[in-house]
Enzyme design. Structure first.
Site, PDB file in Angstrom:
ATOM      1  N   ASN A   9      -1.053  -7.186  -3.393  1.00 26.15           N
ATOM      2  CA  ASN A   9      -2.309  -6.655  -2.878  1.00 26.15           C
ATOM      3  C   ASN A   9      -2.370  -5.172  -3.241  1.00 26.15           C
ATOM      4  OD1 ASN A   9      -4.440  -5.743  -1.323  1.00 26.15           O
ATOM      5  ND2 ASN A   9      -3.455  -6.106   0.654  1.00 26.15           N
ATOM      6  N   LYS A  11      -4.801  -3.208  -2.756  1.00 23.83           N
ATOM      7  CA  LYS A  11      -5.639  -2.455  -1.813  1.00 23.83           C
ATOM      8  C   LYS A  11      -6.599  -1.536  -2.596  1.00 23.83           C
ATOM      9  CE  LYS A  11      -1.992  -3.002   1.525  1.00 23.83           C
ATOM     10  NZ  LYS A  11      -1.272  -2.526   2.694  1.00 23.83           N
ATOM     11  N   HIS A  93      -7.178  -9.432   6.326  1.00 21.81           N
ATOM     12  CA  HIS A  93      -6.061  -8.474   6.293  1.00 21.81           C
ATOM     13  C   HIS A  93      -6.223  -7.511   7.471  1.00 21.81           C
ATOM     14  CE1 HIS A  93      -3.493  -5.172   5.067  1.00 21.81           C
ATOM     15  NE2 HIS A  93      -2.890  -6.025   4.255  1.00 21.81           N
ATOM     16  N   GLU A  95      -5.971  -4.465   7.693  1.00 18.15           N
ATOM     17  CA  GLU A  95      -6.753  -3.263   7.386  1.00 18.15           C
ATOM     18  C   GLU A  95      -8.251  -3.565   7.431  1.00 18.15           C
ATOM     19  OE1 GLU A  95      -4.647  -2.291   3.777  1.00 18.15           O
ATOM     20  OE2 GLU A  95      -2.885  -1.796   4.985  1.00 18.15           O
ATOM     21  N   GLU A 163       1.670 -10.996   8.623  1.00 21.33           N
ATOM     22  CA  GLU A 163       1.916  -9.583   8.336  1.00 21.33           C
ATOM     23  C   GLU A 163       1.893  -8.779   9.634  1.00 21.33           C
ATOM     24  OE1 GLU A 163       0.864  -8.537   4.023  1.00 21.33           O
ATOM     25  OE2 GLU A 163      -0.956  -8.347   5.191  1.00 21.33           O
ATOM     26  N   GLY A 169       3.334  -1.041   5.076  1.00 23.71           N
ATOM     27  CA  GLY A 169       3.367   0.312   4.511  1.00 23.71           C
ATOM     28  C   GLY A 169       4.290   1.275   5.242  1.00 23.71           C
ATOM     29  N   SER A 208       6.175  -4.394   3.961  1.00 20.86           N
ATOM     30  CA  SER A 208       7.344  -3.676   3.436  1.00 20.86           C
ATOM     31  C   SER A 208       8.334  -4.574   2.694  1.00 20.86           C
ATOM     32  CB  SER A 208       8.043  -2.895   4.556  1.00 20.86           C
ATOM     33  OG  SER A 208       7.165  -1.905   5.070  1.00 20.86           O
ATOM     34  N   GLY A 230       2.551  -2.089  -1.392  1.00 18.93           N
ATOM     35  CA  GLY A 230       3.070  -0.973  -2.189  1.00 18.93           C
ATOM     36  C   GLY A 230       3.924  -1.398  -3.377  1.00 18.93           C
TER      37      GLY A 230
HETATM   38  P1  PGA Z   1       3.158  -3.267   2.119  1.00 15.33           P
HETATM   39  O1  PGA Z   1       1.742  -3.955   2.439  1.00 15.33           O
HETATM   40  O2  PGA Z   1       3.945  -4.221   1.257  1.00 15.33           O
HETATM   41  O3  PGA Z   1       2.825  -1.996   1.429  1.00 15.33           O
HETATM   42  O4  PGA Z   1       3.837  -3.060   3.450  1.00 15.33           O
HETATM   43  C1  PGA Z   1       1.652  -5.339   2.665  1.00 15.33           C
HETATM   44  C2  PGA Z   1       0.205  -5.724   2.861  1.00 15.33           C
HETATM   45  O5  PGA Z   1      -0.562  -5.000   3.496  1.00 15.33           O
HETATM   46  O6  PGA Z   1      -0.215  -6.801   2.378  1.00 15.33           O
END
Ligand code: PGA
Length: 248
Positions: A9, A11, A93, A95, A163, A169, A208, A230
């Site tokens: 992803n 983002k 998601h 976010e 998640e 993140g 993460s 990330g």
């Molecule tokens: P991250 O994000 O791997 O940067 O923690 C995961 C996600 O939001 O799908």
């Protein structure tokens, strides 16, 4: 076992310059035995889909509207994503839920629209840190799961991603036992609701994930892959995660 999927992803990251990572990734995953998906910003879907032609890489969107078309400035429909070359779309998601107030009911509508538009829906659920501390993780995840997936869901076009919001993140991850507890709970809840067909729904862990912890996470029961933020931005890192999943 459900099919294995490593999903990236991006983002709100990536412009033309970052397409070089896609070229590197397609080379890095040529031996992969799992499905590999990248979900870039909508502006890159079409170009990435062209680059992914004839490789093992699939391309997806990061959200879609619950309606097929209409007066919804700034939104994108499932048919538009499909037309641009997407096969999947991430929905609900955390976010999107936090930044845009998306509710589980809306996510269910988006899931139905995604499947009707020919896409595989990746439905995201997960607790906040306060909810984990209050010991209500399984309730929260169970409720989000129940409300975010429509009754008439096509199970062959469904992926679920767990998640934890506090792990996204942050570099922090739940323990292996905590991941196993939630994934086992999700599998049981889905089987109870949909029957044996739910055994084949891929359940992804996200938050993460990186090359150094991927193998341990993929060894957990009912973890069929990962949703990676990330670490999906660099082909080297995401390639490492894909190879860990291929060997799991
Ligand atoms: P991250 O994000 O791997 O940067 O923690 C995961 C996600 O939001 O799908």
């Amino acid at each position: 076992m459900a099919r294995k999927l490593a999903a990236g992803n991006w983002k709100m990251n990536g412009t033309t310059a970052e397409l070089s990572e896609v070229a590197a990734l397609t080379a890095a995953i040529s031996d992969a035995t799992c499905e590999v998906l990248l979900c870039p910003p909508a502006t890159l879907i079409s170009r990435m889909a062209d680059m992914a032609q004839g490789t093992g890489l699939k391309i997806g969107g990061q959200t879609c509207h619950s309606e097929a078309s209409g007066a919804h400035t700034g939104d994108i429909s499932a048919a538009m994503l499909y037309d641009a070359g997407a096969s999947h779309v991430i929905l609900g998601h955390s976010e999107r839920r936090a930044d845009h107030g998306e509710t589980s009911e809306q996510v269910a509508g988006q899931s139905a629209a995604a499947q009707a538009g020919g896409l595989i829906a990746i439905v995201c659920v997960g607790e906040t840190e306060a909810e984990r501390d209050a010991n209500v993780t399984l309730n929260v995840v169970g409720t989000q799961l129940a409300e975010s997936i429509p009754d008439d869901c096509d199970l062959s076009k469904l992926v679920v991603a767990y998640e934890p919001v506090w792990a996204i993140g942050t570099g922090r991850t739940p323990t292996i036992e905590q991941i196993a507890e939630v994934h086992d709970h999700m599998r049981s809840a889905l089987t109870e609701r949909f029957g044996q067909g739910a055994d084949d729904i891929p359940l992804l862990y996200g938050g993460s994930v990186k090359p150094s912890n991927a193998a341990d996470i993929f060894a957990v029961s009912n973890v069929d892959g990962a949703l990676v933020g990330g670490a999906s931005l660099k082909a080297e890192d995401f390639g490492g995660i894909v190879s860990a999943l291929s060997q799991a």
